[in-house]
Design a protein around this motif. Sequence first.
Motif, short mmCIF file in Angstrom:
data_model
loop_
_atom_site.label_atom_id
_atom_site.label_comp_id
_atom_site.label_asym_id
_atom_site.label_seq_id
_atom_site.Cartn_x
_atom_site.Cartn_y
_atom_site.Cartn_z
N LYS A 102 -11.90 -10.39 -9.85
CA LYS A 102 -11.97 -9.46 -10.96
C LYS A 102 -10.82 -8.47 -10.85
N PRO A 103 -10.00 -8.36 -11.87
CA PRO A 103 -8.83 -7.48 -11.79
C PRO A 103 -9.22 -6.04 -11.47
N HIS A 104 -8.47 -5.45 -10.54
CA HIS A 104 -8.69 -4.05 -10.20
C HIS A 104 -7.41 -3.50 -9.61
N GLU A 105 -6.98 -2.34 -10.09
CA GLU A 105 -5.78 -1.71 -9.58
C GLU A 105 -6.13 -0.61 -8.60
N VAL A 106 -5.42 -0.59 -7.48
CA VAL A 106 -5.52 0.50 -6.51
C VAL A 106 -4.22 1.28 -6.58
N LYS A 107 -4.31 2.55 -6.93
CA LYS A 107 -3.12 3.36 -7.16
C LYS A 107 -2.96 4.41 -6.06
N THR A 108 -1.72 4.79 -5.83
CA THR A 108 -1.41 5.86 -4.88
C THR A 108 -0.99 7.10 -5.65
N PRO A 109 -1.03 8.26 -4.99
CA PRO A 109 -0.58 9.49 -5.66
C PRO A 109 0.89 9.44 -6.08
N PHE A 110 1.69 8.60 -5.41
CA PHE A 110 3.11 8.57 -5.76
C PHE A 110 3.45 7.41 -6.70
N ASN A 163 -1.52 8.96 6.60
CA ASN A 163 -2.08 9.17 5.27
C ASN A 163 -1.21 8.42 4.26
N PRO A 164 -1.74 7.36 3.64
CA PRO A 164 -0.92 6.55 2.73
C PRO A 164 -0.52 7.26 1.45
N ALA A 165 -0.98 8.50 1.26
CA ALA A 165 -0.45 9.29 0.16
C ALA A 165 1.02 9.63 0.40
N ASP A 166 1.43 9.54 1.65
CA ASP A 166 2.83 9.68 2.05
C ASP A 166 3.45 8.28 2.04
N ARG A 226 6.00 6.94 3.31
CA ARG A 226 6.46 6.40 4.58
C ARG A 226 5.32 5.72 5.32
N TYR A 227 4.14 6.36 5.35
CA TYR A 227 2.97 5.76 6.02
C TYR A 227 2.41 4.62 5.19
N TYR A 228 2.43 4.79 3.87
CA TYR A 228 1.92 3.74 2.98
C TYR A 228 2.67 2.43 3.24
N ASP A 229 3.98 2.50 3.24
CA ASP A 229 4.78 1.29 3.43
C ASP A 229 4.53 0.66 4.80
N TYR A 230 4.42 1.48 5.83
CA TYR A 230 4.22 0.94 7.17
C TYR A 230 2.83 0.30 7.30
N MET A 231 1.79 1.00 6.82
CA MET A 231 0.43 0.47 6.89
C MET A 231 0.31 -0.81 6.07
N LEU A 232 0.96 -0.82 4.91
CA LEU A 232 0.91 -1.99 4.05
C LEU A 232 1.57 -3.20 4.72
N SER A 233 2.53 -2.94 5.59
CA SER A 233 3.24 -4.04 6.24
C SER A 233 2.40 -4.76 7.30
N THR A 280 -8.75 1.73 2.13
CA THR A 280 -9.70 2.64 2.76
C THR A 280 -9.09 4.00 3.00
N MET A 281 -7.88 4.04 3.52
CA MET A 281 -7.26 5.32 3.84
C MET A 281 -6.80 6.09 2.60
N LEU A 282 -6.76 5.43 1.46
CA LEU A 282 -6.46 6.13 0.21
C LEU A 282 -7.69 6.78 -0.41
N ASP A 283 -8.87 6.46 0.10
CA ASP A 283 -10.12 6.90 -0.51
C ASP A 283 -10.86 7.87 0.41
N ALA A 284 -10.76 9.15 0.13
CA ALA A 284 -11.37 10.17 0.99
C ALA A 284 -12.89 10.18 0.90
N SER A 285 -13.47 9.46 -0.08
CA SER A 285 -14.94 9.43 -0.18
C SER A 285 -15.56 8.45 0.80
#
Length: 708
Positions: A37-45, A611-614, A616-623, A593-598
């Motif tokens: 089922k299509p679902h988008e996960v977005k970052t603050p940036f 914190n993948p809101a940054d 630099r961390y987003y790219d590294y964690m995603l890798s 998970t780390m994008l969702d503070a709830s």
Amino acid sequence: MKTLLAALFLSASAVATAGAQTSAPATLPQPPVAAKKPHEVKTPFGAVRQDEYYWLRDDTRKNPEMLAYLTAENAYADRMLAPARPLAETLYRETIGRIKQDDSTVPSRTRGYLYYARFDTGANYTILARKADSGGTEEILLDQPKMAEGKGFFQIGDWEVSMDNRYLAYAEDTVGRRQYTLRIKDLKTGALLPDTIGNMDGGAVWSADGRTLFYVDKDPVTLLSKRIKAHVIGTPASSDRVVYEEKDDSFYIGVGRTSDDKFICIVMESTVSNEARCAPAADPTRFTLLAPREREFKYSADHVGNRWIIRTNWNAKNYKLMSVGDGNAARGRAAWKDLVPHSDTVFIENFQPFTGFLAIEERAGGNKRVRILTDAGKSSPVQADEPAYAMSLSGNSEVDTPWVRYTYDSLVTPTTTYETNVKTGERRTLKVQPVPGYDPSRYVTERVWATARDGTRIPVSLVYAKGFRKDGSAALFQQAYGSYGSSTDPRFSPVNPSLLDRGMVYAIAHIRGGQEMGRGWYDDGHLLNKKNSFTDFIDVTRYLVDQGYARKGRVAAMGGSAGGLLMGAVANMAPQDYGVIVAQVPFVDVVTTMLDASIPLTTNEYDEWGNPADKRYYDYMLSYSPYDNVTAQAYPALYVGTGLWDSQVQYYEPAKWVARLRARKTGNNPLVFRVNMEAGHGGKSGRFERYRQQSEWMAFALTTLKVD
């Protein structure tokens, strides 16, 4: 729901849809196919990712479609694991045959009573009891076998007897989500008081007068420890006073008592900072700050006599011990004085103060040992004869004694409880854990050092049966964790002889991310260094194969929780090196998970993963995030386990990972997903139940590796 479940089984037995794995032989059952089922996960940036299995998340755990899918996975697992069921039963019987059924702990003396826990034959849970140390009959405090009757899950988080020995406070969990209910028992009458407090952490502390309990109140959604409250016996929980509230969601909070029982302390702790506020247990109305929090400054404090002893990383990466007298404690760390200096090679992990001396837990050369330091300055490390071992302080509930109690373990030696007299040097054995039918002389333990790809030497603890030949033909079982600075010590397990007697080698890879080699070992294995944990594990495997301990591909890897993240990363990075991978309650959907503070615990983890809101961390964690890096390649056989009520790693992380693996992986290697519908992070409760669960995935691994 029955209609939906039937439809799901029909889709599971149908031909896999386009893009799914290569079809298995017709004689094998076909796995469930999760809907996309299509679902988008977005970052603050602004970055956007597609998460086609996001729908499997249901915080209420009531979605019929989600439950039907998990039920179908369990049914598929039952069918796939059926051929290994006789071996699983054999392994289970072998394991529990090495457990003394009517066992008991070494009694610990506290305020005139000897406290202990004992198992009755066949019981899954202990009976907590005490006797007056002057003699007398047994007094049962908690009859856990009786308390657990009719419950799918049961666990006592912690318990505490009031200073006057009158009341017992205990925390009870009947779901597995670590949302405990606090209850109070009158030990004079045996009756439960009407006082009941829900949604609390696992422990509580009594004031000196035995009338007030301090406990941790949790956020009902994020499950973060948010407030310290005070409950007065006989009053409603709704009137409990908030003693402290933590505003920073990156901190855990807890409450405890100093070793001499003089102070109650509230402790706030994050990955890189903490602070403590303490009040006299006789008048716990005003809590005084010992030292304010500061990033990259950590300390813990305990009290005996007229001084505080402090373990801290202040200008000491591997920590040091400092002290301050009661009269100067309010001055903060400016008044602290060095007691045990920093060492580049010895990591101070813990300590316990006694009257006249300190007992220190420290790590050196990858091993955990105990050292005694008298107030006169005499230092005496406790000696060990094996190359890989672990010592731990244990059961030292009173400070006015010359005796220090500790346990000793190795992969060969069952847990042994000793106590040593600091004044005379006498050492006596209090208990050797009985292991029926086990002969330690039949096994050999080793410590070897594997060289990682960046040149770092990684300690590895090994055990195998005597007579084992390093001819490159054996099967290997390799385990690791490697996160949060949590070290994996070489401790005895009644399970391992079943592997060793079948010719296997068992290895613990002490990879970076733990603290086996000091604080720098942890720093080199988290945040933007996290991939070192994964490559260390792979390089250990390759070293052991090169050295003849195992044949390439005839290796089983196992990890749980953050160690499950390790398994997911290893499966993506080096699938050809492993014949089977076992991932229990795996943290595999790191970025979402780390994008969702709830999500419970997310905010506490920013300094562990980033914190993948940054970006630099987003790219590294995603890798490295296992879920995001599943590709169309041949994976080894996989056994994945989770608990529907897991509060640490939510069930939908492994569920999504399994669904994506099924859709993308190639080849016919089996993938089974076991969902415990009545438990959380630790699986089913009870001492035998965990061995039964363990026997299932062990049998799967041994069958896959063709171990007889």
